[in-house]
Structure formats: structure tokens, C-alpha cells
Design a protein around this motif. Structure first.
Motif, PDB file in Angstrom:
ATOM      1  N   GLY A 320       0.793  -1.218   0.000  1.00  0.00           N
ATOM      2  CA  GLY A 320       0.000   0.000   0.000  1.00  0.00           C
ATOM      3  C   GLY A 320       0.829   1.272   0.000  1.00  0.00           C
ATOM      4  O   GLY A 320       0.288   2.374   0.085  1.00  0.00           O
ATOM      5  N   SER A 321       2.155   1.126  -0.098  1.00  0.00           N
ATOM      6  CA  SER A 321       3.038   2.299  -0.016  1.00  0.00           C
ATOM      7  C   SER A 321       3.074   3.115  -1.303  1.00  0.00           C
ATOM      8  O   SER A 321       3.432   4.289  -1.293  1.00  0.00           O
ATOM      9  CB  SER A 321       4.467   1.842   0.324  1.00  0.00           C
ATOM     10  N   GLY A 322       2.728   2.488  -2.436  1.00  0.00           N
ATOM     11  CA  GLY A 322       2.801   3.196  -3.709  1.00  0.00           C
ATOM     12  C   GLY A 322       4.191   3.213  -4.308  1.00  0.00           C
ATOM     13  O   GLY A 322       4.405   3.774  -5.386  1.00  0.00           O
ATOM     14  N   ASP A 323       5.178   2.604  -3.614  1.00  0.00           N
ATOM     15  CA  ASP A 323       6.551   2.526  -4.113  1.00  0.00           C
ATOM     16  C   ASP A 323       6.629   1.351  -5.091  1.00  0.00           C
ATOM     17  O   ASP A 323       6.502   0.185  -4.696  1.00  0.00           O
ATOM     18  CB  ASP A 323       7.514   2.315  -2.948  1.00  0.00           C
ATOM     19  N   ALA A 324       6.863   1.648  -6.364  1.00  0.00           N
ATOM     20  CA  ALA A 324       6.854   0.610  -7.390  1.00  0.00           C
ATOM     21  C   ALA A 324       7.916  -0.460  -7.134  1.00  0.00           C
ATOM     22  O   ALA A 324       7.673  -1.654  -7.373  1.00  0.00           O
ATOM     23  CB  ALA A 324       7.067   1.236  -8.767  1.00  0.00           C
ATOM     24  N   ARG A 325       9.069  -0.047  -6.668  1.00  0.00           N
ATOM     25  CA  ARG A 325      10.141  -1.018  -6.418  1.00  0.00           C
ATOM     26  C   ARG A 325       9.752  -1.995  -5.322  1.00  0.00           C
ATOM     27  O   ARG A 325       9.932  -3.214  -5.446  1.00  0.00           O
ATOM     28  CB  ARG A 325      11.432  -0.306  -6.022  1.00  0.00           C
ATOM     29  N   LEU A 326       9.198  -1.477  -4.226  1.00  0.00           N
ATOM     30  CA  LEU A 326       8.822  -2.333  -3.111  1.00  0.00           C
ATOM     31  C   LEU A 326       7.643  -3.230  -3.474  1.00  0.00           C
ATOM     32  O   LEU A 326       7.609  -4.404  -3.094  1.00  0.00           O
ATOM     33  CB  LEU A 326       8.479  -1.473  -1.892  1.00  0.00           C
ATOM     34  N   VAL A 327       6.673  -2.678  -4.182  1.00  0.00           N
ATOM     35  CA  VAL A 327       5.532  -3.490  -4.604  1.00  0.00           C
ATOM     36  C   VAL A 327       6.002  -4.624  -5.499  1.00  0.00           C
ATOM     37  O   VAL A 327       5.583  -5.778  -5.361  1.00  0.00           O
ATOM     38  CB  VAL A 327       4.485  -2.614  -5.337  1.00  0.00           C
ATOM     39  N   GLY A 328       6.890  -4.317  -6.427  1.00  0.00           N
ATOM     40  CA  GLY A 328       7.425  -5.340  -7.319  1.00  0.00           C
ATOM     41  C   GLY A 328       8.225  -6.384  -6.566  1.00  0.00           C
ATOM     42  O   GLY A 328       8.177  -7.576  -6.888  1.00  0.00           O
ATOM     43  N   LEU A 329       8.955  -5.948  -5.567  1.00  0.00           N
ATOM     44  CA  LEU A 329       9.747  -6.871  -4.760  1.00  0.00           C
ATOM     45  C   LEU A 329       8.848  -7.877  -4.055  1.00  0.00           C
ATOM     46  O   LEU A 329       9.118  -9.087  -4.052  1.00  0.00           O
ATOM     47  CB  LEU A 329      10.567  -6.081  -3.727  1.00  0.00           C
ATOM     48  N   VAL A 330       7.762  -7.368  -3.453  1.00  0.00           N
ATOM     49  CA  VAL A 330       6.839  -8.247  -2.730  1.00  0.00           C
ATOM     50  C   VAL A 330       6.152  -9.217  -3.685  1.00  0.00           C
ATOM     51  O   VAL A 330       5.996 -10.402  -3.383  1.00  0.00           O
ATOM     52  CB  VAL A 330       5.794  -7.423  -1.952  1.00  0.00           C
ATOM     53  N   GLU A 331       5.755  -8.725  -4.842  1.00  0.00           N
ATOM     54  CA  GLU A 331       5.012  -9.569  -5.782  1.00  0.00           C
ATOM     55  C   GLU A 331       5.900 -10.600  -6.471  1.00  0.00           C
ATOM     56  O   GLU A 331       5.483 -11.733  -6.726  1.00  0.00           O
ATOM     57  CB  GLU A 331       4.331  -8.688  -6.832  1.00  0.00           C
TER      58      GLU A 331
END
Length: 571
Positions: A320-331
Motif C-alpha cells: 500500500g506504499s505506492g513505491d513501485a520497487r517495493l511493490v514489485g519486490l513483494v510480488e
């Protein structure tokens, strides 16, 4: 003595208007008040040591601060006395309304209830009897406590609340003073969590490092810098080694020596005139003999659900942070080390630990009912009684947070940091940063706040004083992080110190009074054998080795051997 303090407080309050508020200014409150921003924490800390009543001392500190804030707004003394009280109430309400603080209070109370259920099921006694097979003396008892502190590395609050209650019965049997137990627990809480590769601290520390480097136009691997700072965390590492050396050698000095002598000679793990943080009534006789599983299953559930909660809660925050790098990392790599590290750092530890404690309590309740040790109604009563024993801890935490709130209004930390202004020889910068971090964290009782204040100053200043010297910048960042740990570990208004006193069942001020000489001694070694030689260019690993040897020498020169079981052997 008390009359003198009342008169002093009265004089401070009466003369403050003329000293501080005679002229209107657009300067910040910290600049306007100057040294008077230090009055609230100074009053709280000094009175706590004099009266040994931390609740009253904290209240006076907070109330004095709200009076000063009111008078800074132009109110006269009479109006300030009234508005100061309403300001205190508002601070307390705001502290309790904060989700993080509320989670900590609920977590503390719920773990108290969990301990009450485990005690009633005979689990605590079974664990104590089981550990006695391995903890056959004061050395092995303290080493086991130290190892347990290292194992519960993921959060300092969980460390204080788990290790202390488990080891307390065994420690008491060995006539180890509660002050000593509280010290071992406290010294393996924040110092361990602050340098653990994965913990609830890591995300915050990495974020500060990243922002500070960004402010000087450098894009760095913040986690890599964090790892590079670990050898420069002299206080953390040397404190952990100090605990081990004193535990193995049974050598003590300062006020801790006298506490250990009292426990050995009189069999009193707590002084006669001291009130432990945990109500002794909570340690009632169990309703059944119980087995070790009556403790290990609920506590194991607490740990497992805490770890899984840190991951899931932090993962949701990252998504939910909106940080593309972190979202991609989690996914793309949900269970990679980097994802787990980022998730732990982004999690809300207070809420997660409360949820884990609540689940563990339900498991303990079901176990007790299934074994016919108590009924559901009786189990709930035991759980609530366990919570009652920690109400004083909740009150102290609430007052400590209120004190932090009024210091924020006064700009206490800003005033202390302003003293750093001016030219600074590069040789002394890491030492000065460490000292300011230690003083600010001790006065405010918060390591996070201290890190947040000093890191944006330390990295740009280090880069300016030593252009192109990346190692010097890393050293200065490490000095911020470990200096902040000092106060978190030793301040009487630090929540970790309060929880360590509670977990060990020690009187809070007695814990602080006996721990402080050790903290100062290790801090001194960190400066003399750590930061100064490293700033001169000595390899950090050599500095660290010399520091470890200095700790051994310090213990052997100042310490005197105290075998707590010596009297037991003579009987």
C-alpha cells in the motif's frame, strides 16, 4: 529534602516569566527558552532518583513542562497552573490515542494476562525446574539468559517481556538480584534489536540513512550502509560482550556489586524498601503441577505469531506504499531475504505484538480448560488478574510518552542539537555525535527520536569535514545509531528500560541506578578504544578487538567476584 525540591520548583516557576518571556520574538520556542527546555526531563530524572517514585517524578516533570508552555504563550502564573494541568491531561489523552502507544499498552497488559495463565497452569514452574537442570549455578543461569536475549533478536519489547518472566524464578533460586537480571535482559534488548539484520528497527534505520545521503546528493544502497555501520556500533557490541564477561566471571562493581552482595548475604533479591514493577500477588501458586508445554506452547505461539505478523503486516504496508520497487519486490520475490527485511521494517510492531499476545492468551486459555485446570470463567479471571499486575507499567509508559510530548512542544531536543553548531575537528566528530546521541536519548528516553534528529545532521556534516572519505561518513552514521541506543538502554524514562524492569520483576529506579554505571563504563570504552582510534585511521576491526580486551581489563580491575550461591553452599 522534599520541601527543598518544592521550593526549587516554585522558584523556577515564579521567575521563569521574567527570564524567558519578557520580549516577543519570532524565534522558535527552543531558541526562546534556551536551557529551560531541559527543566521537564531534568526534574523527572533527578526526582526519580531522589524519591524512588517514578510515577510522581514523571508527573511533576510533565506538569512543569506544560506550565512553561503556557507561560511561553503569555499567560501569568495563576492561569498557567490551571492551563498547565489541562495541558497535561491533553498530553496523556494524545499519548493514549496514538495507535502505536495504544498498541504497546495493550501488548503489555495482554502479555501480563498470558503470564498469569501460564503461571496458573504450572508452566512457569515447570520451565524453571527444567532450566534448573542446565542452569545449575549463577554463571550458567546468566549465560542462558544472555543467549535467550540474543535469540529474541527481532524486537526489543518482545525481548524484555519474554526473557525476564521466564528466567525470573531460576534467577531468584540462584540468589541473583532482580537488578542484575533486569540488566542482563535490558542489555540484550535494544542493543541486539538495533544491529540485528532483520528486526523491527531495521526499516526505520535504513530510511534515515537513505534520506540523509539523499540530502547530500548521493544515491546509496542504504541497507549496505547499514551493514557497514555494524562494526562501528561499539556500544552495542561492547555492551553485549560486557554482559557475557561479567556473567562468566561473576565480577561486579558499583551499585550492582552492593545489590549482588545483598542478595547473596541476606537472600533478598529485592531490597526491603523497594517495590517491584510486577505485583508479587501475580506469582500465585499454580493450580496444577503442569508440564513445560504449558509454557512453551503459548510462548512459542507468541513468537511464531509475532514473526508471521511482522511479515504480513509489513507486506501489506509495502503493497500500500505506492513505491513501485517495493511493490514489485513483494510480488516477484515474496519470501526473499530483502522482502522479509523490508516487511519487518515496515510493520507496526506494537499492533502485531498485541495481536500475537492475544492469540497466545487464547491458546493458553484453551489449554487450561482442556486440561481441567480451570474453567473458562476462572481462566478469564486469572488472565485479568495477570493484567492488573502490569497496570503500573502502563501508567509509567503513559507518563513517559506525555513527557516526550511536552519536550517536543518545548523543543528540548532542538536546543540540545543547537549546541553542536560551530567548527568541529574531524577527529572528534564521531565522538561528539555519539555523546550527543547518548545525552539526547537519555534525556528524552527515545532512540527513534534521537536517530531522527541527529542522522540528517551527522551525515552531511561528516561529508563536509572529510570530503571523499566514505568510511568516515559511515562511522558517523554508526555513532548516531549506537549513541541513541545508550539512552534507550539506560534512561529511566525509556520504555524499553521500563519493560525490562517489569519483565525481571525489579524496582525500576533500582534497575536504572545499578545499570547506569555499567552503561557509562561501556560508553567510555566505546569512545576511548573505538571512535577516537577509528577516527585517527585505525582499522575498525582492530579498534573493536582492542575494545573487547579493554572490557575484560575493566571488569578485572574494577570488579570484585560475587558468587550469589556462596551462602547457599554453606547451609
Amino acid at each position: 529534602m522534599q520541601k527543598k525540591w518544592i521550593w526549587l520548583l516554585g522558584l523556577l516557576v515564579l521567575f521563569t516569566p521574567e527570564l524567558a518571556f519578557a520580549a516577543e520574538t519570532e524565534a522558535s520556542l527552543a531558541a526562546q527558552l534556551g536551557w529551560m527546555t531541559l527543566i521537564p526531563p531534568a526534574l523527572a530524572i533527578v526526582l526519580a532518583f531522589i524519591t524512588k517514585n517514578v510515577v510522581v517524578s514523571l508527573f511533576i516533570g510533565v506538569y512543569a513542562g506544560t506550565i512553561i508552555v503556557s507561560m511561553a504563550g503569555g499567560e501569568n502564573i495563576l492561569l498557567a497552573l490551571v492551563s498547565g494541568f489541562t495541558g497535561f491531561v491533553q498530553l496523556a489523552l494524545n499519548s493514549l490515542a496514538d495507535p502505536w502507544n495504544a498498541g504497546i499498552i495493550l501488548q503489555v497488559l495482554t502479555i501480563g494476562g498470558l503470564i498469569g495463565l501460564i503461571t496458573k497452569m504450572g508452566g512457569a514452574r515447570a520451565v524453571a525446574e527444567s532450566l534448573t537442570k542446565y542452569a545449575k549455578g549463577p554463571v550458567s543461569t546468566q549465560v542462558i539468559t544472555w543467549v535467550m536475549g540474543l535469540l529474541v533478536f527481532f524486537d526489543d519489547y518482545a525481548n524484555s517481556l519474554i526473557v525476564g518472566p521466564i528466567m525470573r524464578p531460576v534467577s531468584d533460586k540462584m540468589r541473583i538480584s532482580r537488578e542484575r537480571l533486569a540488566f542482563v535482559v535490558d542489555a540484550t534488548a535494544a542493543p541486539v534489536a538495533g544491529i540485528a539484520l532483520v528486526s523491527t528497527w531495521v526499516g526505520y534505520e535504513i530510511g534515515l540513512i537513505n534520506d540523509a545521503y539523499a540530502s547530500i546528493g548521493q544515491d546509496v544502497n542504504a541497507y549496505g550502509v547499514f551493514l557497514d555501520t555494524i562494526p562501528y556500533r561499539f556500544y552495542n557490541i561492547l555492551m553485549l560482550f560486557f554482559v557475557l564477561v561479567t556473567s562468566v566471571s561473576l565480577r561486579e562493581f558499583g551499585t550492582m556489586y552492593h545489590a549482588q552482595i545483598r542478595s547473596r548475604d541476606e537472600g533478598k533479591v529485592i531490597a526491603d524498601d523497594s517495590q517491584p514493577m510486577v505485583d508479587n500477588d501475580a506469582d500465585e501458586e499454580p493450580h496444577a503441577e503442569g508440564t513445560i508445554w504449558n509454557a512453551l506452547v503459548p510462548i512459542g505461539a507468541l513468537i511464531v505469531f509475532s514473526l508471521s505478523g511482522f511479515y504480513t503486516n509489513g507486506r501489506d504496508a509495502l503493497l500500500g506504499s505506492g513505491d513501485a520497487r517495493l511493490v514489485g519486490l513483494v510480488e516477484n520475490a515474496p519470501f526473499s531475504f530483502e522482502t522479509i527485511r523490508e516487511a519487518f521494517g515496515a510493520s507496526d510492531a506494537s499492533i502485531v505484538l498485541f495481536q500475537a499476545a492475544l492469540v497466545a492468551s487464547l491458546i493458553a486459555l484453551v489449554m487450561g480448560v482442556a486440561q481441567k485446570i480451570f474453567t473458562v470463567a476462572d481462566g478469564i479471571d486469572y488472565w485479568i488478574n495477570g493484567m492488573k499486575s502490569l497496570l503500573i507499567t502502563g501508567a509509567i509508559l503513559l507518563l513517559a510518552w506525555s513527557l516526550s510530548g511536552v519536550m517536543t512542544q518545548l523543543g528540548t531536543a532542538d536546543y540540545m542539537v543547537s549546541l553542536l553548531s560551530g567548527s568541529m575537528p574531524p577527529l572528534l566528530l564521531p565522538t561528539v555525535i555519539f555523546l550527543f546521541g547518548a545525552v539526547i536519548s537519555f534525556a528524552t528516553g527515545t532512540s527513534y527520536g534521537t536517530m531522527g534528529i541527529l542522522m540528517p545532521l551527522a551525515i552531511p556534516l561528516a561529508a563536509a569535514l572529510e570530503p571523499g572519505n566514505a568510511e568516515f561518513v559511515v562511522m558517523s552514521a554508526g555513532a548516531v545509531l549506537t549513541g541513541a541506543i545508550f539512552g534507550d538502554h539506560s534512561s529511566p524514562i525509556s520504555d524499553t528500560t521500563i519493560l525490562s524492569s517489569m519483565g525481571a520483576g525489579s524496582n525500576h529506579i533500582d534497575h536504572v541506578r545499578t545499570q547506569l554505571p555499567y552503561a557509562i563504563a561501556v560508553a567510555s570504552v566505546s569512545i576511548v578504544f573505538g571512535y577516537i582510534p577509528s577516527a585517527l585511521g585505525l582499522n575498525v576491526w582492530i579498534s573493536l578487538l582492542v575494545g573487547l580486551l579493554a572490557i575484560v581489563a575493566l571488569v578485572w580491575i574494577l570488579g570484585k567476584k560475587v558468587d550469589p550461591t556462596e551462602k547457599i553452599k554453606q547451609l
